[in-house]
Design a protein around this motif. Sequence first.
Motif, PDB file in Angstrom:
ATOM      1  N   SER A   1       0.857  -1.182   0.000  1.00 20.16           N
ATOM      2  CA  SER A   1       0.000   0.000   0.000  1.00 20.16           C
ATOM      3  C   SER A   1       0.890   1.228   0.000  1.00 20.16           C
ATOM      4  CB  SER A   1      -0.927   0.012   1.226  1.00 20.16           C
ATOM      5  OG  SER A   1      -1.770   1.148   1.198  1.00 20.16           O
TER       6      SER A   1
ATOM      7  N   SER B   1      -5.681  -2.017   3.839  1.00 16.92           N
ATOM      8  CA  SER B   1      -5.668  -0.871   2.932  1.00 16.92           C
ATOM      9  C   SER B   1      -6.262   0.357   3.606  1.00 16.92           C
ATOM     10  CB  SER B   1      -6.431  -1.187   1.648  1.00 16.92           C
ATOM     11  OG  SER B   1      -5.789  -2.210   0.923  1.00 16.92           O
TER      12      SER B   1
ATOM     13  N   GLN C   1      -6.000   4.169   2.583  1.00 16.29           N
ATOM     14  CA  GLN C   1      -6.588   4.029   1.245  1.00 16.29           C
ATOM     15  C   GLN C   1      -8.099   3.989   1.343  1.00 16.29           C
ATOM     16  OE1 GLN C   1      -4.849   4.134  -1.703  1.00 16.29           O
ATOM     17  NE2 GLN C   1      -3.339   4.800  -0.232  1.00 16.29           N
TER      18      GLN C   1
END
Length: 298
Positions: free
Chosen positions: A203, A293, A298
């Motif tokens: 990530s 994530s 994210q």
Amino acid sequence: MTPTLTISRLTKSFSDVKALDAVSLTVEPGARVALLGHNGAGKSTMMKIILGLIPFESGTVEVCGAPPGSAAARTQVAYLPENAAFHPALTGQEQIAHYLSLRGESPKQALALLDRVGLHEAAKRRIGTYSKGMRQRVGLAQALIGKPRLLVLDEPTSGLDPVSRRDFYALLDGLAAEGASILLSSHALTEVEARTDRILILSQGRMVAAGALADLRRMAALPVSLHVTARNGYASEIAAALPGAIRAERDVRLDCAQDEKLGFLARITGFGDKVADIEVVPPSLEDIYSHFSRRDGQ
């Protein structure tokens, strides 16, 4: 046992964007490793570095004990891109025979390689008549030339139907059993959940999680779902005895922490014949991937 691939604190930047930030990993012989990450996470950059296509700023990379891109590494590593492209006027057999010649191998091996990837019947057809899935299999046949110790696969099942995907992973299982290491990038999380030994999650250029699926489940500490099927007339009684449970006709469902699972199961089995079935549903790889994530912004 010497790792097939060793990466230590690998860093790579493009202008002011850090594509990889101190990434470390190892891939052992015979291991099937999935590399996951959002678009732009650094997966393609890492693969290009492993193949010796682009340089890197700092860290160390060893491919089969040699620097990436060196002659020693190139003879032992193979690559299959997401969209394999071949000359449409050549037959599958002619194309693989050509690649065999380039590698100093006997072109007579072409039919055997195509047979291994399920293209024996189409070997003498022009590649221009092949479906995308068939072209992917030609790419895999090409990747198998020379019995590579490390296969780097980028979205390898793209364009394959469900049966072909199953056959493809069965082939990878066989290669791994023979000692080949497999590093594959995929967005098909359901596939890799069942057919890989270790999972790496990138990530924003950082390795945010790594390990077997069971290890990632412990690290994520996501809740476990319990699905209880009650015998007629007992669903309400069972739901009332389980804090947080939700009833849907004969089904009773609840989520609990990992360390609460055994306690709830003991409570449920205490109902005896009032329970027809119990299903324990652990967090899926999709749940785990989303967790790491989100944790990384994210």
